[in-house]
Design a protein around this motif. Structure first.
Motif, PDB file in Angstrom:
ATOM      1  N   VAL A 288      11.586  -4.569 -11.899  1.00 39.65           N
ATOM      2  CA  VAL A 288      11.609  -4.276 -10.463  1.00 39.65           C
ATOM      3  C   VAL A 288      13.054  -4.171  -9.998  1.00 39.65           C
ATOM      4  O   VAL A 288      13.849  -5.085 -10.206  1.00 39.65           O
ATOM      5  N   ASP A 289      13.379  -3.028  -9.424  1.00 38.62           N
ATOM      6  CA  ASP A 289      14.717  -2.805  -8.873  1.00 38.62           C
ATOM      7  C   ASP A 289      14.577  -3.045  -7.375  1.00 38.62           C
ATOM      8  O   ASP A 289      14.046  -2.211  -6.652  1.00 38.62           O
TER       9      ASP A 289
ATOM     10  N   LEU B 196      13.010  -5.050   0.725  1.00 40.61           N
ATOM     11  CA  LEU B 196      12.389  -3.992   1.544  1.00 40.61           C
ATOM     12  C   LEU B 196      11.881  -2.837   0.691  1.00 40.61           C
ATOM     13  O   LEU B 196      10.837  -2.270   0.959  1.00 40.61           O
ATOM     14  N   ILE B 197      12.691  -2.435  -0.291  1.00 41.36           N
ATOM     15  CA  ILE B 197      12.285  -1.302  -1.121  1.00 41.36           C
ATOM     16  C   ILE B 197      12.308  -1.749  -2.580  1.00 41.36           C
ATOM     17  O   ILE B 197      13.334  -2.225  -3.072  1.00 41.36           O
TER      18      ILE B 197
ATOM     19  N   ALA C 280      14.977   2.260  -6.570  1.00 41.41           N
ATOM     20  CA  ALA C 280      14.253   1.119  -5.981  1.00 41.41           C
ATOM     21  C   ALA C 280      12.810   1.545  -5.684  1.00 41.41           C
ATOM     22  O   ALA C 280      11.951   0.707  -5.445  1.00 41.41           O
ATOM     23  N   THR C 281      12.570   2.796  -5.672  1.00 41.15           N
ATOM     24  CA  THR C 281      11.259   3.467  -5.491  1.00 41.15           C
ATOM     25  C   THR C 281      10.702   3.401  -4.063  1.00 41.15           C
ATOM     26  O   THR C 281      11.269   4.007  -3.182  1.00 41.15           O
TER      27      THR C 281
ATOM     28  N   PHE D 139      10.524   8.824  -3.786  1.00 38.99           N
ATOM     29  CA  PHE D 139      11.100   7.562  -4.264  1.00 38.99           C
ATOM     30  C   PHE D 139      12.550   7.458  -3.781  1.00 38.99           C
ATOM     31  O   PHE D 139      13.296   8.440  -3.807  1.00 38.99           O
ATOM     32  N   TYR D 140      12.932   6.225  -3.434  1.00 32.97           N
ATOM     33  CA  TYR D 140      14.279   6.010  -2.900  1.00 32.97           C
ATOM     34  C   TYR D 140      15.231   5.503  -3.973  1.00 32.97           C
ATOM     35  O   TYR D 140      14.872   4.647  -4.779  1.00 32.97           O
ATOM     36  N   ARG D 141      16.442   6.048  -3.934  1.00 28.53           N
ATOM     37  CA  ARG D 141      17.508   5.548  -4.804  1.00 28.53           C
ATOM     38  C   ARG D 141      18.706   5.224  -3.920  1.00 28.53           C
ATOM     39  O   ARG D 141      19.219   6.106  -3.216  1.00 28.53           O
TER      40      ARG D 141
END
Ligand code: PRX
Length: 646
Positions: A400-401, A412-413, A427-428, A500-502
């Protein structure tokens, strides 16, 4: 202990996200039902980002320690709450069951009361990673005092600043702390801080290293003596103070883009729900598992994922006093093997550093107990992610990132371990209740996928900060004024084709060195305190292990001809003013700094030079004196002025 709000499938995640979006009050109200409240709330959420005003569970009363301790006694009383691994592997470890931990927290709550600590008082805690630190934190929460934990790597000047800002009259510390091969004289650092803080009434000193310390009559007392005074034959009693859900639980100082750290304030009810909810969901904790978060309690990660998240979930939390590389780089793996750790949560900088030591330290270590791996604190590069996944998780543990901040109270993410998809260095997806958006410089939202921008939040989550201590306007200006009606994180971010968030790193003047946040302005102020320094500019540069290193450009007119000595003096000054964590990695002496006509330092150019770029420096025509840039870059190439002191 069961967690009815634990999400166990991707489908369920999507449902939870949608239902929370539709009716956040109903969603969080139903999660909060699973905690112990003394009085129920009238309203789940009351908010506006304008002031900002954010209230969760208004009208409710509770005490977080009843949720972390008392409510577990019946079912988990004899189960380990804290496993403590000392710095020296030869020293005996300690295990505190839930019953024992509650006993000790009640006892120390009595000590605090005897020493005059009351609800609402601020108590500064400056200790090493020993169980008494967790006991001190929880006892403060039990009596309703507001704790402000200061990391052991901060100097006396930094402590004095924090004591003054919080007007803290009470301190809990140790004689000293062990960290690897070093002994840190904590009490002596406190003594120096107190020269500037005559308002401090009481210092409680816990014995750890038995380093000689000065004990001032009427002000300083020993932890152990105070415990003797409250010792009872039976169980000590200390009814938990009834706190309003929106009362302050703690202050934690963190760096921003201005020179002075700000005291981020979290409130009791919302923070409790968020720390617990994120712990249970992100790590997919199962009762009986051993959770090992390698952070220090001096940072938010330690607050939320060593103490409050795990304990509120009735988990076993492993607390480690030492460092990953002492006595050798196999220390984490020994701990995992010895205590059959299920969840390992650490920082990319630790992973990169252990990776650099090679595979020898993994030989013979049984890591088969591991179920989930986590990272936090800075972007994780793909190489480190794969190394962690392959060699530590043996390709069977989800990684898990987790992206979050001191201000957000909890994650949060992040992907949810084994439940939502993972993607290296991403972080997805946001947790339920988290509504990220990307905005451009003008605050216009960037919609769609495959885009990047500045990361903001549209809506409050239960763990959001409430204010910055003593200065609400500062909180508004820092987080809620850059973009209208949005919480601004200070991070740049991209959203891929799947949404997805990076997180790509800070977009403000804040550095992230080994996962520690350091403001460039703070380091500059410290450097400028050196008598020989005229002016300085600090930027970050990519560092193989630390993620970012600190690069300082300094205009110096001190009388010392010897540059090595001058550099050492500057480093010493920074260590005195902020602490060893803010020491520059590189110092380049320059005769001028690139400034615009209005006097603003062009950091973009300095950053490029620090990264090793000396020709393509972009547009320099707006500079007052473009020649300065050539000179700085020229010296960088020649390298004669760069001697690195590690
Ligand atoms: O830049 C982001 C980075 O750390 C910052 C927050 O620092 P701090 O308040 O000290 O809290 C650290 C521990 C929660 C963020 O603004 N950061 C944190 N986690 C990640 C991260 N950057 C990328 N990926 C992460 N997982």
């Amino acid at each position: 202990m069961s967690y009815p709000y634990q999400i166990t499938s991707y489908e369920q995640y999507n449902q939870a996200y949608a239902s929370c979006e539709k009716d956040p009050q109903a969603f969080w109200g139903s999660v909060a039902e699973h905690f112990r409240w003394k009085k129920k709330w009238n309203k789940v959420l009351d908010w506006n980002f304008r002031e900002p005003k954010i209230e969760w569970f208004s009208g409710a009363t509770m005490n977080i320690t009843e949720n972390c301790l008392d409510r577990h006694i019946e079912e988990l009383g004899n189960k380990p709450a804290i496993i403590w691994e000392p710095n020296d592997p030869e020293e005996h470890h300690r295990i505190l069951t839930y019953k024992e931990l509650l006993f000790k927290v009640k006892q120390f709550s009595n000590v605090l009361k005897n020493n005059g600590v009351k609800k609402g008082d601020r108590v500064c805690i400056y200790m090493g990673m020993i169980p008494e630190l967790a006991i001190a934190v929880l006892a403060c929460a039990r009596v309703g005092a507001i704790h402000s934990v200061v990391f052991g790597g901060f100097s006396s000047q930094s402590i004095a600043d924090r004591l003054q800002d919080a007007k803290a009259e009470f301190i809990i510390t140790c004689d000293g702390a062990y960290r690897g091969a070093k002994d840190i004289p904590l009490k002596s650092v406190i003594d120096d801080a107190l020269i500037a803080c005559p308002f401090v009434k009481r210092v409680i000193v816990c014995t750890r290293t038995r380093t000689p310390v000065s004990m001032i009559k009427g002000r300083d007392v020993w932890w152990e003596d105070e415990i003797k005074k409250v010792e009872t034959h039976g169980n000590p009693d200390f009814p938990a103070e009834e706190m309003d859900a929106n009362d302050m639980l703690f202050i934690l100082y963190t760096s921003g883009s201005t020179g002075k750290p700000k005291g981020v304030v979290h409130a009791c009810g919302g923070y409790m729900v968020w720390a617990n909810y994120t712990f249970v969901n992100v790590f997919q904790y199962k009762p009986g598992q051993v959770h090992f978060c390698t952070a220090d309690i001096g940072w938010i990660t330690g607050h939320s994922y060593i103490i409050y998240g795990p304990l509120s979930a009735g988990a076993t939390t492993l607390m480690f006093e030492g460092i990953p590389t002492w006595p050798d780089a196999g220390r984490f793996w020994n701990i995992v093997d010895r205590y059959k750790v299920d969840i390992l949560y650490t920082a990319p900088t630790a992973i990169r550093s252990l990776m650099a030591y090679g595979m020898d330290y993994l030989v013979g270590k049984d890591l088969s107990s591991l179920k989930v791996l986590g990272t936090v604190g800075e972007p994780i590069n793909e190489e480190a992610w794969h190394w962690y996944h392959k060699n530590i998780g043996k390709e069977k543990c989800p990684v898990v990132d987790t992206w979050w901040q001191t201000e957000t109270g909890g994650v949060l993410i992040s992907n949810l371990a084994g439940v939502t998809p993972e993607k290296p260095s991403f972080a997805t997806l946001p947790l339920p209740g988290v509504h990220p958006c990307l905005v451009d410089e003008n605050g216009k939202e960037i919609t769609g996928n495959n885009v990047s921008g500045n990361l903001c939040m549209k809506f409050p989550w239960p763990g959001i900060l409430r204010t910055t201590y003593g200065d609400h306007e500062r909180c508004r200006l820092n987080y809620f004024s850059t973009y209208e009606n949005l919480y601004f994180t200070g991070d740049g971010c991209l959203r891929d084709e799947n949404g997805f968030y990076r997180i790509t790193g800070r977009v403000d003047d804040v550095l992230n060195v080994s996962g520690h946040r350091i403001g460039t302005a703070e380091v500059e102020n410290a450097i400028n305190m050196h008598a020989g320094v005229v002016e300085s500019a600090v930027v970050g540069y990519p560092h193989d292990i630390k993620g970012q290193g600190i690069y300082a450009y300094v205009i110096y007119n001190g009388h010392h001809g010897d540059e090595t000595l001058a550099r050492q003096d500057i480093i010493q000054t920074v260590t005195r003013i902020i602490g060893p964590i803010a020491k520059p990695d590189k110092i380049q002496f320059v005769t001028g700094l690139p400034k615009t006509r209005s006097g603003k330092i062009m950091r973009r150019i300095l950053r490029k030079i620090a990264e090793g770029e000396t020709t393509n420096l972009g547009d320099t025509t707006t500079l007052l004196d473009p020649g300065v840039v050539e000179q700085i870059a020229g010296l960088r190439i020649k390298g004669t002025l760069i001697r690195i002191k590690d």
